[in-house]
Write a protein that holds these residues in place. Structure first.
Motif, PDB file in Angstrom:
ATOM      1  N   ARG A 128     -16.051  -9.102  12.350  1.00 16.49           N
ATOM      2  CA  ARG A 128     -16.020  -9.615  10.987  1.00 16.49           C
ATOM      3  C   ARG A 128     -14.776 -10.490  10.822  1.00 16.49           C
ATOM      4  N   LEU A 129     -14.944 -11.626  10.179  1.00 17.55           N
ATOM      5  CA  LEU A 129     -13.827 -12.556  10.070  1.00 17.55           C
ATOM      6  C   LEU A 129     -12.722 -12.019   9.168  1.00 17.55           C
ATOM      7  N   ALA A 130     -13.069 -11.264   8.131  1.00 14.44           N
ATOM      8  CA  ALA A 130     -12.103 -10.848   7.119  1.00 14.44           C
ATOM      9  C   ALA A 130     -11.530  -9.469   7.405  1.00 14.44           C
ATOM     10  N   THR A 131     -10.339  -9.247   6.888  1.00 12.92           N
ATOM     11  CA  THR A 131      -9.700  -7.933   6.826  1.00 12.92           C
ATOM     12  C   THR A 131     -10.007  -7.316   5.461  1.00 12.92           C
ATOM     13  N   LYS A 132     -10.236  -6.018   5.438  1.00 11.70           N
ATOM     14  CA  LYS A 132     -10.460  -5.317   4.174  1.00 11.70           C
ATOM     15  C   LYS A 132      -9.234  -4.470   3.860  1.00 11.70           C
ATOM     16  N   LEU A 133      -8.662  -4.693   2.677  1.00 11.18           N
ATOM     17  CA  LEU A 133      -7.442  -3.993   2.293  1.00 11.18           C
ATOM     18  C   LEU A 133      -7.647  -3.265   0.969  1.00 11.18           C
ATOM     19  N   THR A 134      -7.316  -1.993   0.977  1.00 17.01           N
ATOM     20  CA  THR A 134      -7.303  -1.198  -0.254  1.00 17.01           C
ATOM     21  C   THR A 134      -5.884  -0.704  -0.497  1.00 17.01           C
ATOM     22  N   VAL A 135      -5.361  -0.985  -1.678  1.00 20.09           N
ATOM     23  CA  VAL A 135      -4.037  -0.507  -2.075  1.00 20.09           C
ATOM     24  C   VAL A 135      -4.192   0.342  -3.334  1.00 20.09           C
ATOM     25  N   ASN A 136      -3.729   1.571  -3.276  1.00 22.46           N
ATOM     26  CA  ASN A 136      -3.684   2.459  -4.432  1.00 22.46           C
ATOM     27  C   ASN A 136      -2.227   2.748  -4.776  1.00 22.46           C
ATOM     28  N   TRP A 137      -1.960   3.005  -6.046  1.00 24.95           N
ATOM     29  CA  TRP A 137      -0.592   3.308  -6.453  1.00 24.95           C
ATOM     30  C   TRP A 137      -0.587   4.395  -7.523  1.00 24.95           C
ATOM     31  N   THR A 138       0.471   5.188  -7.477  1.00 23.03           N
ATOM     32  CA  THR A 138       0.694   6.205  -8.506  1.00 23.03           C
ATOM     33  C   THR A 138       2.110   6.057  -9.030  1.00 23.03           C
ATOM     34  N   PHE A 139       2.289   6.358 -10.297  1.00 24.56           N
ATOM     35  CA  PHE A 139       3.588   6.257 -10.951  1.00 24.56           C
ATOM     36  C   PHE A 139       3.904   7.622 -11.539  1.00 24.56           C
ATOM     37  N   SER A 140       4.958   8.247 -11.024  1.00 24.23           N
ATOM     38  CA  SER A 140       5.222   9.645 -11.373  1.00 24.23           C
ATOM     39  C   SER A 140       5.609   9.809 -12.840  1.00 24.23           C
ATOM     40  N   GLN A 141       5.294  11.006 -13.373  1.00 21.20           N
ATOM     41  CA  GLN A 141       5.635  11.313 -14.750  1.00 21.20           C
ATOM     42  C   GLN A 141       7.141  11.338 -14.952  1.00 21.20           C
ATOM     43  N   SER A 142       7.858  11.736 -13.900  1.00 18.61           N
ATOM     44  CA  SER A 142       9.317  11.786 -14.023  1.00 18.61           C
ATOM     45  C   SER A 142       9.899  10.388 -14.214  1.00 18.61           C
ATOM     46  N   MET A 143       9.297   9.368 -13.604  1.00 16.47           N
ATOM     47  CA  MET A 143       9.757   7.989 -13.820  1.00 16.47           C
ATOM     48  C   MET A 143       9.471   7.550 -15.252  1.00 16.47           C
ATOM     49  N   THR A 144       8.286   7.884 -15.733  1.00 18.25           N
ATOM     50  CA  THR A 144       7.944   7.539 -17.116  1.00 18.25           C
ATOM     51  C   THR A 144       8.889   8.224 -18.097  1.00 18.25           C
ATOM     52  N   ALA A 193      -2.234  -4.052 -18.698  1.00 19.85           N
ATOM     53  CA  ALA A 193      -2.300  -2.586 -18.693  1.00 19.85           C
ATOM     54  C   ALA A 193      -3.610  -2.105 -18.098  1.00 19.85           C
ATOM     55  N   THR A 194      -4.699  -2.838 -18.353  1.00 20.79           N
ATOM     56  CA  THR A 194      -6.003  -2.445 -17.818  1.00 20.79           C
ATOM     57  C   THR A 194      -5.990  -2.430 -16.294  1.00 20.79           C
ATOM     58  N   ASP A 195      -5.459  -3.498 -15.688  1.00 23.35           N
ATOM     59  CA  ASP A 195      -5.422  -3.572 -14.222  1.00 23.35           C
ATOM     60  C   ASP A 195      -4.462  -2.546 -13.640  1.00 23.35           C
ATOM     61  N   LEU A 196      -3.312  -2.395 -14.270  1.00 27.56           N
ATOM     62  CA  LEU A 196      -2.316  -1.459 -13.739  1.00 27.56           C
ATOM     63  C   LEU A 196      -2.794  -0.016 -13.827  1.00 27.56           C
ATOM     64  N   ASN A 197      -3.512   0.315 -14.894  1.00 27.53           N
ATOM     65  CA  ASN A 197      -3.979   1.684 -15.072  1.00 27.53           C
ATOM     66  C   ASN A 197      -5.115   2.049 -14.131  1.00 27.53           C
ATOM     67  N   LYS A 198      -5.760   1.061 -13.517  1.00 21.50           N
ATOM     68  CA  LYS A 198      -6.810   1.361 -12.542  1.00 21.50           C
ATOM     69  C   LYS A 198      -6.241   2.070 -11.324  1.00 21.50           C
ATOM     70  N   GLY A 199      -4.987   1.808 -11.018  1.00 20.43           N
ATOM     71  CA  GLY A 199      -4.331   2.505  -9.922  1.00 20.43           C
ATOM     72  C   GLY A 199      -4.775   2.102  -8.541  1.00 20.43           C
ATOM     73  N   GLY A 200      -5.465   0.974  -8.411  1.00 16.82           N
ATOM     74  CA  GLY A 200      -5.875   0.539  -7.082  1.00 16.82           C
ATOM     75  C   GLY A 200      -6.681  -0.734  -7.115  1.00 16.82           C
ATOM     76  N   LYS A 201      -6.753  -1.403  -5.957  1.00 15.98           N
ATOM     77  CA  LYS A 201      -7.535  -2.632  -5.830  1.00 15.98           C
ATOM     78  C   LYS A 201      -7.925  -2.825  -4.375  1.00 15.98           C
TER      79      LYS A 201
END
Length: 751
Positions: A128-144, A193-201
């Motif tokens: 396959r010519l393309a690479t598939k990348l999934t990035v997920n992120w979490t932001f801890s409650q302690s940071m908030t 906020a909508t994109d950030l709250n999804k937590g992944g792409k």
């Protein structure tokens, strides 16, 4: 498989034959492939996809010509990566060594594939010519709870194009691809906020194989200091409004091993980033952006180009100018009054480069936001012409260029300054110590020993060696204005760093050179928030317009002649429009600042010798007799470097090298850290009068002089090296974009 094509080439990549198999090829279907019997040949197998993401591979073209075939990225990126259907996805396979041999085992002669070792069991799996990348992120409650807020997630430093057979390069990290001079982009910057709250792409992206870094011994050491050039990364931007902190969390992508920075085609990568701490002091993967206004006490003289070391700060009076009358910028003030329209309201970042072509770090960094640039460029006492200061701060990078502009209360740009960031600190000779050849040699040696990060140089010829020569008490920089490297280089990205910037004749503001030596308008400059910018191409007719629009390349036709062409003043005193740093200037090539009746005479002194032509030693004579125009050099004074070999320019070397940083070596002296090879003129893609890059590369050097010619009313003389000849009396329209090499501002004037 859709739109399958099979092409055969010989071992040298020359085309042999091609076969296509219609729109759709069902798995399990037997194919009869008609190839030519041949040992050690190459096969390129391409399923171009149902949407023709890759154009049909041309016949009768070499494999090298097919290399870098680019897929239509919009077709690939429209494929939903969460769905299994990949009909539009291109697949491919390149077999570099295979035999096509006859087989009579079935009673009928057939031609079959055989490995170079003689094995017949050949099963081919396309990639396959393309690479598939999934990035997920979490932001801890302690940071908030601590007041931190996730503001942005961005994927950075990804190749822009899907390349069928990208060119590889060998470097300290292994065999990598694509090359570091291609265009790299940020595929997404998520801020809502909508994109950030999804937590992944999850997205498709081109392969970015950057190699292995042994220094990245654990995840905590996958930092920009240890990452290979142009490695892809995800960056999360976090703000704490109360404490005025902005933190950048960077995660370099790649394989499972901490040393692996490769994103291969035909693979899936899944990354999860957990933001738990704001410990930027203890974790090098977290960087702090200081959002406080910059204030510097490092006062420097004001010129149009300000040289800065990485990681330093400066301040300067914006109303002054080292080349102005009584030290004032006479465009802004006469030193007594300051009009409202010429009073600065604020300064801002106009554009900046990255420190590795289209990858690497922004050389000024990120501003706080689009309306607040004060953390990078700031002003104080700005309405007081005597006390006014502009403050500039640059981070630690590998160097590059930027332009900052001053804006009045009406929003009009009234001046701008070029910031040249590198470790190069050239020092000129002390002319007061030069009384004879012996003292001159000593003064030159002192200047060379005091110079840091490179060299200052001298050339041969009577203009340099004769006490009456214009450059007898001068040295010249070892690189083009804006370059962060000098001399011949052995890799593409350092070759790119030798190019420097382009200037229109008589203008003080720079434009960028082509990223890869071609006509492609690759985006190589960025604004304060890191978004790419385009050069503007528009006809400008007055000096005011040229000053007010420093990002506009002035277009037009021959013989259109605004006053700007005289702004460099020939061999007269340096002017406020000269683009060189303090103590340096655009070199002259004559004796007067007005058009001449004969342009050959513009480089002649009274006794008929060539004591005012800087490149006289390059030519076919010793500078005492004969014309210099259109002459081949003698004694191999000038050689051509194509990235691998050094040959005489009289031997017609190959001119279409893909190596960015090819050019000409002048063997006219032995000064410099690398001897003769340090006097190097890279062949830079020029800009035409319409602003477009010329469809040529690596075959000619064009260097501006400050002198005016007479073939056209708008002509300015240039120094030029091209196939088998040196030209020093060639006038050309001021609207071209050429390189500048600054000489010491100590030129002796003709009596």
């Amino acid at each position: 498989m859709y739109n399958l094509e099979i092409l055969q080439y010989d071992s040298g990549g020359n085309y042999i034959t091609k076969q296509t198999f219609g729109t759709e090829t069902t798995p399990g279907t037997a194919l009869t492939v008609n190839l030519n019997p041949k040992n050690d040949c190459q096969l390129l197998i391409v399923a171009r996809g149902s949407g023709n993401a890759i154009s049909s591979i041309a016949t009768n073209k070499s494999l090298n010509e097919v290399r870098n075939s680019i897929a239509t990225s919009s077709i690939i990126e429209a494929i939903d990566p969460s769905i299994g259907s990949l009909n539009a996805m291109p697949y491919w396979l390149h077999l570099e060594h295979v035999n096509v041999v006859s087989d009579n085992s079935g009673g009928t002669t057939q031609y079959v594939l055989q490995s170079p070792e003689g094995a017949y069991d050949t099963r081919l799996r396309l990639k396959r010519l393309a690479t598939k990348l999934t990035v997920n992120w979490t932001f801890s409650q302690s940071m908030t709870d601590a007041g931190y807020e996730l503001k942005e997630v961005r994927l950075c430093q990804v190749p822009k194009d899907y390349r069928l057979l990208p060119t590889t390069e060998k470097n300290e990290w292994g065999i990598t691809y694509p090359t570091t001079i291609v265009e790299f982009v940020n595929p997404y910057r998520l801020t809502s906020a909508t994109d950030l709250n999804k937590g992944g792409k999850t997205i498709w992206l081109p392969a970015n194989v950057r190699g292995i870094s042994a220094s990245a011994t654990s995840d905590r050491y996958r930092t920009k200091e240890n990452a290979p050039t142009a490695a892809s990364y995800v960056e999360l931007v976090v703000d704490n409004p109360t404490r005025q902190e902005r933190l950048y969390y960077r995660a370099y992508l790649g394989g499972d091993d901490s040393t692996d920075f490769n994103l291969y085609e035909n693979k899936d990568y899944n990354w999860t980033l957990n933001i738990k701490s704001a410990d930027y002091r203890g974790d090098a993967r977290i960087q702090l952006l200081d959002q406080t206004p910059v204030v510097s006490t490092n006062l420097v003289p004001t010129g149009n180009c300000l040289m800065m070391l990485p990681g330093t700060n400066i301040c300067f009076n914006p109303y002054k100018h080292e080349a102005g009358t009584n030290g004032w910028n006479t465009y802004l003030t006469d030193g007594t009054t300051l009009s409202t329209e010429k009073t600065i309201d604020h300064v801002r970042v106009l554009w900046q480069t990255k420190d590795a072509g289209t990858s690497g770090e922004l050389v000024l960094g990120y501003v706080v936001d689009e309306s607040n640039h004060k953390n990078l460029v700031n002003v104080s006492d700005i309405a007081d012409k005597d006390k006014a200061l502009v403050h500039v701060k640059v981070p630690v990078t590998q160097g590059g260029n930027a332009v900052i502009e001053a804006v009045n209360a009406s929003g009009v740009t009234i001046w701008s300054w070029h910031i040249w960031i590198s470790d190069y600190l050239p020092v000129g000779v002390d002319a007061s110590k030069i009384t004879d050849n012996s003292s001159r040699t000593t003064a030159i040696s002192e200047a060379q020993n005091s110079t840091r990060g490179g060299a200052v140089q001298i050339y041969q010829g009577v203009s340099w060696t004769d006490p009456a020569g214009a450059f007898y008490k001068c040295v010249i920089m070892d690189r083009n204005l804006g370059a962060t490297k000098a001399g011949i280089q052995d890799n593409q990205i350092d070759g790119r760093r030798t190019l420097g910037l382009l200037y229109q004749g008589g203008r003080k503001d720079p434009f960028f050179a082509a990223a890869d030596g071609t006509t492609k308008e690759t985006k190589t400059i960025y604004d304060g928030v890191g978004e790419p910018l385009d050069v503007i191409k528009q006809k400008l007719t007055t000096v005011d317009q040229l000053i007010q629009r420093p990002l506009t390349f002035s277009t037009g036709t021959n013989n259109e002649y605004p006053a700007s062409s005289y702004n460099w003043n020939g061999d007269g005193p340096k002017t406020i429009y000269d683009p060189c740093p303090k103590g340096w200037r655009v070199p002259s090539n004559g004796t007067t600042q007005s058009p001449l009746s004969g342009y050959i005479s513009s480089i002649l002194s009274d006794d008929g010798t060539f004591k005012y032509c800087m490149w006289v030693g390059f030519g076919a004579n010793d500078g005492t007799t004969g014309s210099l125009e259109s002459k081949m050099p003698i004694f191999n004074n000038v050689m051509y470097y194509n990235g691998t070999d050094i040959t005489s320019i009289a031997s017609s070397p190959i001119r279409q090298s893909d190596f960015v940083g090819s050019g000409f070596i002048y063997y006219g002296t032995s000064v410099g850290p690398d001897g003769d090879k340090s006097i190097f003129f890279p062949a830079v893609s020029l800009r035409e009068m319409n602003g477009n890059y010329r469809d040529k590369k690596n075959n000619t050097v064009y260097q501006w002089t400050s002198q005016h010619g007479t073939r056209t009313t708008s002509g300015m003389l240039i120094y030029q090296i091209q196939d088998q000849q040196i030209s020093v009396t060639h006038p050309i329209d001021w609207k071209f974009g050429f390189s500048v090499r600054c000489v010491q501002d100590n030129i002796q004037k003709k009596p």
